[in-house]
Write a protein that holds these residues in place. Structure first.
Motif, PDB file in Angstrom:
ATOM      1  N   ALA A 152       0.853  -1.191   0.000  1.00  0.00           N
ATOM      2  CA  ALA A 152       0.000   0.000   0.000  1.00  0.00           C
ATOM      3  C   ALA A 152       0.885   1.237   0.000  1.00  0.00           C
ATOM      4  O   ALA A 152       1.910   1.286   0.685  1.00  0.00           O
ATOM      5  CB  ALA A 152      -0.914  -0.002   1.217  1.00  0.00           C
ATOM      6  N   VAL A 153       0.485   2.236  -0.772  1.00  0.00           N
ATOM      7  CA  VAL A 153       1.282   3.457  -0.915  1.00  0.00           C
ATOM      8  C   VAL A 153       0.368   4.673  -0.859  1.00  0.00           C
ATOM      9  O   VAL A 153      -0.814   4.594  -1.186  1.00  0.00           O
ATOM     10  CB  VAL A 153       2.069   3.464  -2.243  1.00  0.00           C
ATOM     11  N   PRO A 154       0.920   5.834  -0.432  1.00  0.00           N
ATOM     12  CA  PRO A 154       0.131   7.073  -0.461  1.00  0.00           C
ATOM     13  C   PRO A 154       0.205   7.713  -1.836  1.00  0.00           C
ATOM     14  O   PRO A 154       1.265   7.751  -2.465  1.00  0.00           O
ATOM     15  CB  PRO A 154       0.847   7.937   0.590  1.00  0.00           C
ATOM     16  N   GLY A 155      -0.908   8.198  -2.311  1.00  0.00           N
ATOM     17  CA  GLY A 155      -0.921   8.850  -3.616  1.00  0.00           C
ATOM     18  C   GLY A 155      -1.846   8.152  -4.588  1.00  0.00           C
ATOM     19  O   GLY A 155      -2.600   7.245  -4.228  1.00  0.00           O
ATOM     20  N   VAL A 156      -1.796   8.577  -5.818  1.00  0.00           N
ATOM     21  CA  VAL A 156      -2.620   8.013  -6.878  1.00  0.00           C
ATOM     22  C   VAL A 156      -1.874   6.841  -7.500  1.00  0.00           C
ATOM     23  O   VAL A 156      -0.721   6.988  -7.922  1.00  0.00           O
ATOM     24  CB  VAL A 156      -2.945   9.072  -7.951  1.00  0.00           C
ATOM     25  N   VAL A 157      -2.505   5.676  -7.544  1.00  0.00           N
ATOM     26  CA  VAL A 157      -1.823   4.475  -8.026  1.00  0.00           C
ATOM     27  C   VAL A 157      -2.319   4.073  -9.413  1.00  0.00           C
ATOM     28  O   VAL A 157      -3.419   4.420  -9.831  1.00  0.00           O
ATOM     29  CB  VAL A 157      -2.026   3.290  -7.058  1.00  0.00           C
ATOM     30  N   ASP A 158      -1.461   3.358 -10.103  1.00  0.00           N
ATOM     31  CA  ASP A 158      -1.833   2.673 -11.333  1.00  0.00           C
ATOM     32  C   ASP A 158      -1.929   1.198 -10.956  1.00  0.00           C
ATOM     33  O   ASP A 158      -0.921   0.502 -10.865  1.00  0.00           O
ATOM     34  CB  ASP A 158      -0.782   2.890 -12.416  1.00  0.00           C
ATOM     35  N   VAL A 159      -3.143   0.743 -10.670  1.00  0.00           N
ATOM     36  CA  VAL A 159      -3.347  -0.613 -10.182  1.00  0.00           C
ATOM     37  C   VAL A 159      -2.854  -1.639 -11.194  1.00  0.00           C
ATOM     38  O   VAL A 159      -2.227  -2.641 -10.832  1.00  0.00           O
ATOM     39  CB  VAL A 159      -4.842  -0.848  -9.844  1.00  0.00           C
ATOM     40  N   ALA A 180      -2.023   0.627  10.261  1.00  0.00           N
ATOM     41  CA  ALA A 180      -3.247   0.406   9.481  1.00  0.00           C
ATOM     42  C   ALA A 180      -2.958   0.186   8.003  1.00  0.00           C
ATOM     43  O   ALA A 180      -3.612  -0.642   7.353  1.00  0.00           O
ATOM     44  CB  ALA A 180      -4.198   1.597   9.659  1.00  0.00           C
ATOM     45  N   GLY A 181      -1.986   0.913   7.458  1.00  0.00           N
ATOM     46  CA  GLY A 181      -1.679   0.751   6.036  1.00  0.00           C
ATOM     47  C   GLY A 181      -1.158  -0.639   5.718  1.00  0.00           C
ATOM     48  O   GLY A 181      -1.577  -1.271   4.745  1.00  0.00           O
ATOM     49  N   ALA A 182      -0.226  -1.139   6.554  1.00  0.00           N
ATOM     50  CA  ALA A 182       0.348  -2.474   6.318  1.00  0.00           C
ATOM     51  C   ALA A 182      -0.666  -3.566   6.612  1.00  0.00           C
ATOM     52  O   ALA A 182      -0.764  -4.553   5.876  1.00  0.00           O
ATOM     53  CB  ALA A 182       1.593  -2.664   7.179  1.00  0.00           C
ATOM     54  N   ILE A 183      -1.438  -3.401   7.695  1.00  0.00           N
ATOM     55  CA  ILE A 183      -2.479  -4.383   8.010  1.00  0.00           C
ATOM     56  C   ILE A 183      -3.492  -4.436   6.863  1.00  0.00           C
ATOM     57  O   ILE A 183      -3.924  -5.509   6.435  1.00  0.00           O
ATOM     58  CB  ILE A 183      -3.171  -4.033   9.341  1.00  0.00           C
ATOM     59  N   GLY A 184      -3.859  -3.266   6.373  1.00  0.00           N
ATOM     60  CA  GLY A 184      -4.792  -3.224   5.261  1.00  0.00           C
ATOM     61  C   GLY A 184      -4.251  -3.900   4.022  1.00  0.00           C
ATOM     62  O   GLY A 184      -4.967  -4.620   3.321  1.00  0.00           O
ATOM     63  N   ALA A 185      -2.956  -3.686   3.734  1.00  0.00           N
ATOM     64  CA  ALA A 185      -2.356  -4.323   2.560  1.00  0.00           C
ATOM     65  C   ALA A 185      -2.382  -5.836   2.685  1.00  0.00           C
ATOM     66  O   ALA A 185      -2.693  -6.549   1.725  1.00  0.00           O
ATOM     67  CB  ALA A 185      -0.920  -3.827   2.377  1.00  0.00           C
ATOM     68  N   ALA A 186      -2.052  -6.358   3.880  1.00  0.00           N
ATOM     69  CA  ALA A 186      -2.119  -7.810   4.098  1.00  0.00           C
ATOM     70  C   ALA A 186      -3.546  -8.307   3.959  1.00  0.00           C
ATOM     71  O   ALA A 186      -3.796  -9.394   3.422  1.00  0.00           O
ATOM     72  CB  ALA A 186      -1.555  -8.165   5.472  1.00  0.00           C
ATOM     73  N   SER A 193      -6.809   0.277   1.061  1.00  0.00           N
ATOM     74  CA  SER A 193      -6.383  -0.918   1.796  1.00  0.00           C
ATOM     75  C   SER A 193      -6.806  -0.821   3.256  1.00  0.00           C
ATOM     76  O   SER A 193      -7.147  -1.830   3.876  1.00  0.00           O
ATOM     77  CB  SER A 193      -4.864  -1.100   1.690  1.00  0.00           C
ATOM     78  N   ALA A 194      -6.809   0.390   3.824  1.00  0.00           N
ATOM     79  CA  ALA A 194      -7.212   0.549   5.224  1.00  0.00           C
ATOM     80  C   ALA A 194      -8.675   0.171   5.427  1.00  0.00           C
ATOM     81  O   ALA A 194      -9.032  -0.460   6.433  1.00  0.00           O
ATOM     82  CB  ALA A 194      -6.964   1.979   5.691  1.00  0.00           C
ATOM     83  N   SER A 195      -9.528   0.544   4.486  1.00  0.00           N
ATOM     84  CA  SER A 195     -10.947   0.187   4.622  1.00  0.00           C
ATOM     85  C   SER A 195     -11.141  -1.319   4.497  1.00  0.00           C
ATOM     86  O   SER A 195     -11.964  -1.913   5.207  1.00  0.00           O
ATOM     87  CB  SER A 195     -11.798   0.931   3.587  1.00  0.00           C
ATOM     88  N   ILE A 196     -10.370  -1.963   3.614  1.00  0.00           N
ATOM     89  CA  ILE A 196     -10.434  -3.424   3.490  1.00  0.00           C
ATOM     90  C   ILE A 196      -9.928  -4.074   4.771  1.00  0.00           C
ATOM     91  O   ILE A 196     -10.514  -5.037   5.276  1.00  0.00           O
ATOM     92  CB  ILE A 196      -9.607  -3.895   2.275  1.00  0.00           C
ATOM     93  N   GLY A 197      -8.830  -3.536   5.321  1.00  0.00           N
ATOM     94  CA  GLY A 197      -8.291  -4.075   6.557  1.00  0.00           C
ATOM     95  C   GLY A 197      -9.255  -3.970   7.707  1.00  0.00           C
ATOM     96  O   GLY A 197      -9.391  -4.905   8.513  1.00  0.00           O
ATOM     97  N   GLU A 198      -9.945  -2.846   7.813  1.00  0.00           N
ATOM     98  CA  GLU A 198     -10.914  -2.681   8.904  1.00  0.00           C
ATOM     99  C   GLU A 198     -11.994  -3.745   8.829  1.00  0.00           C
ATOM    100  O   GLU A 198     -12.375  -4.341   9.833  1.00  0.00           O
ATOM    101  CB  GLU A 198     -11.542  -1.289   8.832  1.00  0.00           C
ATOM    102  N   CYS A 199     -12.483  -4.005   7.621  1.00  0.00           N
ATOM    103  CA  CYS A 199     -13.529  -5.014   7.446  1.00  0.00           C
ATOM    104  C   CYS A 199     -13.005  -6.415   7.752  1.00  0.00           C
ATOM    105  O   CYS A 199     -13.684  -7.215   8.400  1.00  0.00           O
ATOM    106  CB  CYS A 199     -14.073  -4.961   6.023  1.00  0.00           C
ATOM    107  N   TRP A 200     -11.776  -6.715   7.295  1.00  0.00           N
ATOM    108  CA  TRP A 200     -11.266  -8.070   7.481  1.00  0.00           C
ATOM    109  C   TRP A 200     -10.917  -8.335   8.942  1.00  0.00           C
ATOM    110  O   TRP A 200     -11.251  -9.377   9.498  1.00  0.00           O
ATOM    111  CB  TRP A 200     -10.048  -8.331   6.598  1.00  0.00           C
ATOM    112  N   VAL A 201     -10.244  -7.395   9.584  1.00  0.00           N
ATOM    113  CA  VAL A 201      -9.788  -7.604  10.959  1.00  0.00           C
ATOM    114  C   VAL A 201     -10.948  -7.562  11.943  1.00  0.00           C
ATOM    115  O   VAL A 201     -11.022  -8.368  12.869  1.00  0.00           O
ATOM    116  CB  VAL A 201      -8.722  -6.552  11.329  1.00  0.00           C
TER     117      VAL A 201
END
Length: 412
Positions: free
Chosen positions: A149-156, A382-388, A197-205
């Motif tokens: 996970a990175v800050p900024g606009v990504v090219d998925v 939160a960023g790393a947890i979300g990425a996992a 990724s943080a929102s996904i992490g919140e839901c998963w954890v």
């Protein structure tokens, strides 16, 4: 376009439906799973037998309620799968390993400055990932993936940063491919926006009822952003970059970009304003010195708490802007839950959370009064947890092809 699905994919989808039900319900009987998923008891029974046979589920007890045969209670096996998340922040690079149930098994933070050279940075990150995995002793075949996970606009699609105020030297570098090369992986490592990724992490954890909510996640990091999710499913947007707060607020004319591309809700700009008002002792820390900026922000918050009106005004004004945007997002997606988190949440909580609560309270609508506000279950990682969690979400959560982030096309 509607796309057909094979019988094999239907079976795999229903397995994910059962796993998702257990994340929502916790340990449950096959009858409870069937009621929750609207699958037949016979279908659930076949799926559960298969998942028990491959050690993804386990029996943990028996329910003797009611007449007839007792019901066996099953639950997820935490050791069935592990994932590793990487969050690259200008001030720190964080690594986290999660198990199947979203529990942090191991973590590692490096407070060394992020390298300007993305090639060398990804090489070092790959080495830290290998060290983390070796330290845990988790079998390699149980680690189902890595995500960054990175800050900024990504090219998925290309696994790169398109735009970043905080990591300009990394723009367009193939981060996913570089990290994969360092790990000896065949495919590029997925790269996602940290707010998503943080929102996904919140839901998963967290699991449970949050999987039935419509959520706005307010991410307070090196930059500020929103993560959106409906029924546990992220609203990533067409390019995987939903929730760009700065762009929205500039469009609304609520504040302007400074000469270096920063936005006046970013910590570095808050510090700069506080220094200009005499609310910081000593010299203004260079914006590139992210550790010094964070220490200065601590000082601003301390001064505000101790009655310094200039510091308090700066923080309250910033909080009011984010509260306005947050409540706007609540209206836009009809959210019933606001979660506040991210690396800078602890410092800014007294101002940002109160501003959101006050703005909701000012509304006369019953819907606003029913919106729940909570602190993220994730800590500063939160960023790393979300990425996992992105890895686990992609592998085990039922998604239509239309909403799977990994299927996003390259839109260039």
């Amino acid at each position: 376009m509607r796309i057909g699905t094979s019988l094999v994919e239907v079976g795999q989808y229903n397995e994910k439906v059962v796993l998702n039900a257990l994340r929502r319900l916790g340990p449950a009987s096959q009858r409870d799973i069937a009621a929750s998923t609207q699958l037949s008891v016979q279908t659930v029974s076949a799926i559960v037998r298969h998942l028990l046979s491959i050690d993804v589920l386990r029996e943990i007890g028996t329910d003797f309620r009611g007449r007839g045969r007792p019901h066996v209670i099953v639950d997820l096996v935490p050791e069935a799968a592990y994932s590793i998340g990487v969050h690259v922040d200008p001030a720190v690079t964080s690594l986290v390993m999660l198990d199947m149930k979203g529990r942090v098994v191991a973590s590692s933070d490096s407070d060394e400055p992020t390298l300007a050279d993305p090639v060398e940075a990804m090489k070092q990150t790959a080495g830290r990932i290998r060290e983390l995995a070796e330290r845990t002793g988790v079998p390699e075949d149980r680690i189902v993936g890595v995500c960054m996970a990175v800050p900024g606009v990504v090219d998925v699609a290309n696994g790169s940063l398109r735009e970043s105020v905080w990591l300009p030297e990394w723009q367009d570098a193939p981060l996913g491919a570089l990290l994969a090369e360092g790990l000896g992986a065949e495919k590029p490592i997925p790269v996602v926006k940290d707010t998503i990724s943080a929102s996904i992490g919140e839901c998963w954890v967290r699991g449970g009822d949050i999987l039935d909510s419509t959520m706005v996640f307010v991410y307070l990091g090196a930059g500020i952003g929103l993560g959106l999710a409906v029924d546990g499913e992220p609203l990533a947007g067409a390019s995987g970059n939903s929730g760009e707060v700065g762009t929205i607020l500039k469009t609304l004319g609520m504040f302007e970009e400074d000469s270096d591309g920063g936005l006046d809700n970013d910590p570095a700009l808050l510090v700069e304003r506080a220094h200009g008002k005499g609310a910081i002792d000593g010299d203004l820390p260079p914006r590139a010195d992210h550790h010094a900026v964070r220490e200065a922000l601590h000082q601003v918050c301390d001064k505000a708490e101790n009655g310094n009106q200039e510091a308090r005004d700066i923080l309250q004004a910033a909080a009011q802007r984010i509260a306005t945007l947050t409540v706007g997002a609540v209206e836009l997606i009809d959210a019933d839950l606001i979660v506040l988190g991210g690396p800078y949440f602890k410092e800014l909580q007294p101002y940002y959370q109160k501003a959101v609560e006050d703005l909701l309270a000012e509304s006369a609508t019953q819907r606003h009064r029913d919106v729940q506000i909570m602190e993220s279950i994730m800590d500063e990682d939160a960023g790393a947890i979300g990425a996992a969690a992105v890895v686990l979400d992609r592998r085990y959560t039922p998604r239509s092809r239309r909403t799977r982030m990994e299927d996003m096309p390259n839109r260039d």
